[in-house]
Design an enzyme around this catalytic site. Structure first.
Site, PDB file in Angstrom:
ATOM      1  N   THR A 109       0.871  -1.185   0.000  1.00 23.29           N
ATOM      2  CA  THR A 109       0.000   0.000   0.000  1.00 23.29           C
ATOM      3  C   THR A 109       0.912   1.240   0.000  1.00 23.29           C
ATOM      4  O   THR A 109       0.966   1.977   0.977  1.00 23.29           O
ATOM      5  CB  THR A 109      -0.929   0.028   1.230  1.00 23.29           C
ATOM      6  OG1 THR A 109      -0.154  -0.222   2.418  1.00 23.29           O
ATOM      7  CG2 THR A 109      -2.022  -1.006   1.132  1.00 23.29           C
TER       8      THR A 109
ATOM      9  N   ARG B 114       8.755  -5.872  12.600  1.00 25.16           N
ATOM     10  CA  ARG B 114       9.819  -5.004  12.108  1.00 25.16           C
ATOM     11  C   ARG B 114      10.724  -5.807  11.196  1.00 25.16           C
ATOM     12  O   ARG B 114      11.117  -6.927  11.550  1.00 25.16           O
ATOM     13  CB  ARG B 114      10.692  -4.497  13.271  1.00 25.16           C
ATOM     14  CG  ARG B 114      10.025  -3.583  14.249  1.00 25.16           C
ATOM     15  CD  ARG B 114      10.862  -3.505  15.507  1.00 25.16           C
ATOM     16  NE  ARG B 114      11.022  -4.838  16.094  1.00 25.16           N
ATOM     17  CZ  ARG B 114      11.890  -5.146  17.064  1.00 25.16           C
ATOM     18  NH1 ARG B 114      12.706  -4.241  17.547  1.00 25.16           N
ATOM     19  NH2 ARG B 114      11.964  -6.378  17.548  1.00 25.16           N
ATOM     20  N   GLU B 115      11.061  -5.248  10.056  1.00 19.49           N
ATOM     21  CA  GLU B 115      12.032  -5.920   9.200  1.00 19.49           C
ATOM     22  C   GLU B 115      13.330  -6.072   9.979  1.00 19.49           C
ATOM     23  O   GLU B 115      13.686  -5.219  10.783  1.00 19.49           O
ATOM     24  CB  GLU B 115      12.275  -5.107   7.927  1.00 19.49           C
ATOM     25  CG  GLU B 115      11.088  -5.170   6.996  1.00 19.49           C
ATOM     26  CD  GLU B 115      11.226  -4.260   5.786  1.00 19.49           C
ATOM     27  OE1 GLU B 115      12.342  -3.833   5.474  1.00 19.49           O
ATOM     28  OE2 GLU B 115      10.198  -3.960   5.167  1.00 19.49           O
TER      29      GLU B 115
ATOM     30  N   CYS C 138       7.454   1.772   5.923  1.00 16.28           N
ATOM     31  CA  CYS C 138       6.218   2.031   6.668  1.00 16.28           C
ATOM     32  C   CYS C 138       6.089   3.457   7.187  1.00 16.28           C
ATOM     33  O   CYS C 138       5.164   4.165   6.811  1.00 16.28           O
ATOM     34  CB  CYS C 138       6.096   1.046   7.823  1.00 16.28           C
ATOM     35  SG  CYS C 138       5.833  -0.640   7.251  1.00 16.28           S
TER      36      CYS C 138
HETATM   37  P1  NAD Z   1       6.076  -5.807  -0.482  1.00 20.02           P
HETATM   38  O1  NAD Z   1       6.129  -4.805  -1.563  1.00 20.02           O
HETATM   39  O2  NAD Z   1       7.359  -6.383   0.055  1.00 20.02           O
HETATM   40  O3  NAD Z   1       5.154  -7.044  -0.908  1.00 20.02           O
HETATM   41  C1  NAD Z   1       3.935  -6.928  -1.527  1.00 20.02           C
HETATM   42  C2  NAD Z   1       3.788  -8.090  -2.500  1.00 20.02           C
HETATM   43  O4  NAD Z   1       2.440  -8.152  -2.967  1.00 20.02           O
HETATM   44  C3  NAD Z   1       4.650  -7.982  -3.739  1.00 20.02           C
HETATM   45  O5  NAD Z   1       5.485  -9.134  -3.831  1.00 20.02           O
HETATM   46  C4  NAD Z   1       3.643  -7.927  -4.900  1.00 20.02           C
HETATM   47  O6  NAD Z   1       4.113  -8.576  -6.074  1.00 20.02           O
HETATM   48  C5  NAD Z   1       2.451  -8.629  -4.298  1.00 20.02           C
HETATM   49  N1  NAD Z   1       1.156  -8.335  -4.912  1.00 20.02           N
HETATM   50  C6  NAD Z   1       0.599  -7.123  -5.186  1.00 20.02           C
HETATM   51  N2  NAD Z   1      -0.642  -7.273  -5.714  1.00 20.02           N
HETATM   52  C7  NAD Z   1      -0.886  -8.615  -5.754  1.00 20.02           C
HETATM   53  C8  NAD Z   1      -1.997  -9.407  -6.187  1.00 20.02           C
HETATM   54  N3  NAD Z   1      -3.125  -8.854  -6.648  1.00 20.02           N
HETATM   55  N4  NAD Z   1      -1.888 -10.737  -6.092  1.00 20.02           N
HETATM   56  C9  NAD Z   1      -0.763 -11.320  -5.611  1.00 20.02           C
HETATM   57  N5  NAD Z   1       0.306 -10.617  -5.192  1.00 20.02           N
HETATM   58  C10 NAD Z   1       0.251  -9.291  -5.251  1.00 20.02           C
HETATM   59  O7  NAD Z   1       5.267  -5.105   0.711  1.00 20.02           O
HETATM   60  P2  NAD Z   1       5.420  -5.366   2.288  1.00 20.02           P
HETATM   61  O8  NAD Z   1       6.579  -4.610   2.828  1.00 20.02           O
HETATM   62  O9  NAD Z   1       5.300  -6.819   2.564  1.00 20.02           O
HETATM   63  O10 NAD Z   1       4.118  -4.611   2.817  1.00 20.02           O
HETATM   64  C11 NAD Z   1       2.821  -5.171   2.629  1.00 20.02           C
HETATM   65  C12 NAD Z   1       1.841  -4.404   3.513  1.00 20.02           C
HETATM   66  O11 NAD Z   1       2.178  -4.621   4.894  1.00 20.02           O
HETATM   67  C13 NAD Z   1       1.856  -2.890   3.331  1.00 20.02           C
HETATM   68  O12 NAD Z   1       0.567  -2.394   3.490  1.00 20.02           O
HETATM   69  C14 NAD Z   1       2.744  -2.412   4.466  1.00 20.02           C
HETATM   70  O13 NAD Z   1       2.449  -1.097   4.860  1.00 20.02           O
HETATM   71  C15 NAD Z   1       2.385  -3.385   5.567  1.00 20.02           C
HETATM   72  N6  NAD Z   1       3.427  -3.577   6.574  1.00 20.02           N
HETATM   73  C16 NAD Z   1       4.724  -3.691   6.199  1.00 20.02           C
HETATM   74  C17 NAD Z   1       5.703  -3.895   7.168  1.00 20.02           C
HETATM   75  C18 NAD Z   1       7.156  -4.017   6.777  1.00 20.02           C
HETATM   76  O14 NAD Z   1       8.009  -3.965   7.671  1.00 20.02           O
HETATM   77  N7  NAD Z   1       7.482  -4.188   5.505  1.00 20.02           N
HETATM   78  C19 NAD Z   1       5.344  -3.993   8.525  1.00 20.02           C
HETATM   79  C20 NAD Z   1       3.986  -3.894   8.873  1.00 20.02           C
HETATM   80  C21 NAD Z   1       3.038  -3.683   7.889  1.00 20.02           C
END
Ligand code: NAD
Length: 430
Positions: free
Chosen positions: A82, A150-151, A259
């Site tokens: 997002t 957290r990553e 984030c």
């Molecule tokens: P990311 O970009 O690493 O992963 C998202 C994945 O979704 C991608 O691999 C993409 O190819 C896939 N995708 C998108 N549309 C799709 C669909 N229709 N069907 C199948 N796959 C699809 O993102 P992320 O860092 O994992 O973050 C995901 C969500 O979690 C975000 O909203 C983020 O704010 C939230 N979040 C992230 C973290 C973090 O530390 N990264 C922590 C808490 C919350």
């Protein structure tokens, strides 16, 4: 699990480790091919081993085929990105809604559709409506289950969270989420069960608060430099107050990552849309952006007013240690600014090179911090990887041409840097 990125993959792997049968779905065929070959597309400590254990046990699989992946599922998690929408800072929800509509077409028996992605207030209701529009007959509930991992410590965070937040409106969905998280319930992890809007809001309020805490100590650090105080002592002195707490009081070059930057911006936009501005958070966003630019000026000042023709060794480019994630890293502002000031840059990062080459260019990368320091005029410590925490400073200094060290993470003590012959500049320590 729809979306197999940092959150989807870690969550999927951990759920399979609980004993559930999990299918991780992603539309990126390269990611899925890598996962099917036993490799992880991201760097996250402990992930590969846990993934191998569960694929071998037959509980975890990967596919690009959403219809096949969710067939017969009791629960479907949406964990897609997002990002900030270009231009206005609102969260871009197109991936979430696309996933919802794709799920809608495949619902057979009762299913709970759970949003794990960070989404603004109102999104889960919109997800429900969009599924309903495609499939008026479908038997399903929506739920909100924001993620706080957290990553760099994602597995540990997922397995031992401070709390689990569950936004639900039906008993059936609540029970199902209870079963999914049962191992953590048994460990007495606090569960906050609430409505959809509150669950959505908790995630944004939490991230906005953390961003505020970091930005607060960053400004206090600047003031410390001016008045002769030491921010490390100040952070300790205030952090021991139970009302404040010691975490997120480390001054540095401004928060980055996937984030905090986008979530603070999105909260500001949501608040404006609803005519209830969050001015504190708006200021945090501005102060943090300005800070990244100011850190490049700090390096220039440490170099005596110009970095033109100087060689700068940059240690760390990722937004924090133990991840390869470069999203909104302060290096993406600082390095280009120093290049624009005619410095030549050498870059070193234990895991960031692959992402970093795409964002900062392929030139100037080395794999060893001492190699980076060779003939450098300035050493700039940007990310506090363990590899950079215990450098032999005398050896680093001997390899360098110049003697300036800018430590934007306060890893070293000013006295030890000076003993090694450095003109040492850090954050909030005069
Ligand atoms: P990311 O970009 O690493 O992963 C998202 C994945 O979704 C991608 O691999 C993409 O190819 C896939 N995708 C998108 N549309 C799709 C669909 N229709 N069907 C199948 N796959 C699809 O993102 P992320 O860092 O994992 O973050 C995901 C969500 O979690 C975000 O909203 C983020 O704010 C939230 N979040 C992230 C973290 C973090 O530390 N990264 C922590 C808490 C919350």
């Amino acid at each position: 699990m729809i979306g197999s990125g940092y959150v989807g993959l870690v969550s999927g792997v951990c759920f399979s480790d609980f004993g559930h049968e999990v299918v991780c779905i992603d539309k990126d065929p390269q990611k899925i091919a890598l996962l099917n070959s036993g490799e992880t597309p991201i760097y996250e400590p402990g992930l590969r081993t846990m993934m191998a254990r569960n694929t071998e046990a037959g509980r975890l699989s990967f596919t690009t085929d959403l219809a096949e992946g969710i067939k017969g599922a009791d629960a479907v998690f949406i964990a897609v990105g997002t990002p900030a929408r270009r231009g206005d800072g609102h969260a871009d929800l197109s991936f979430v809604y696309q996933a919802a509509e794709e799920i809608a077409a495949e619902i057979d028996d009762y299913m709970v559709v759970i949003t794990k992605s960070t989404v603004p207030v109102g999104t889960n209701r919109e997800v429900e409506q969009r599924i309903r529009a495609v499939r008026p007959d479908a038997d399903f509930d929506v739920a909100s289950n924001p993620e706080f991992l957290r990553e760099g410590a994602a597995i540990e965070d997922f397995m031992h969270p401070d709390r689990i937040v569950v936004g639900v409106e039906s008993e059936r969905a609540r029970t199902l989420l209870g079963e999914i998280y049962r191992p953590l319930f048994l460990r007495e992890t606090p569960i906050v069960t609430t409505g959809l809007e509150s669950a959505e809001m908790i995630k944004y309020a939490a991230n906005a608060f953390l961003a505020t805490k970091i930005t607060f100590i960053n400004e206090v650090a600047d003031l410390c430099e001016k008045v002769g105080a030491d921010v490390q002592s100040v952070a300790k002195g205030i952090g021991l107050d139970g009302r404040i707490g010691p975490k997120f009081l480390h001054p540095g070059p401004g928060y980055g990552g996937s984030c905090l930057p986008k979530d603070t911006q999105a909260l500001v936009q949501t608040a404006l849309t609803h005519g209830s501005p969050v001015r504190v958070v708006g200021t945090v966003v501005e102060v943090n952006a300005a800070r990244k630019r100011a850190m490049a000026d700090k390096v220039v000042a440490a170099a005596g007013g110009s970095v033109a023709g100087k060689r700068i060794a940059v240690l760390g480019v990722t937004f924090k240690p133990n991840t390869d994630d470069m999203r909104e890293a302060s290096s993406l502002v600082i390095v280009p600014a120093l290049r624009a000031a005619d410095a030549s840059i050498v870059l070193c990062d234990p895991q960031g090179r692959k992402e970093g080459e795409a964002l900062l260019g392929p030139a100037g990368w080395v794999s060893d911090p001492y190699e980076a320091a060779a003939e450098a005029d300035i050493l700039l410590l940007l990310t506090e990887w363990n590899e950079f925490r215990a450098l032999d400073l005398s050896r680093v200094r001997a390899a360098m041409k110049g003697n300036v060290m800018v430590d934007l993470r306060n890893v070293y003590l000013p006295a030890e840097a000076r003993v090694a012959g450095f003109s040492y500049v850090s954050v909030g320590r005069s």
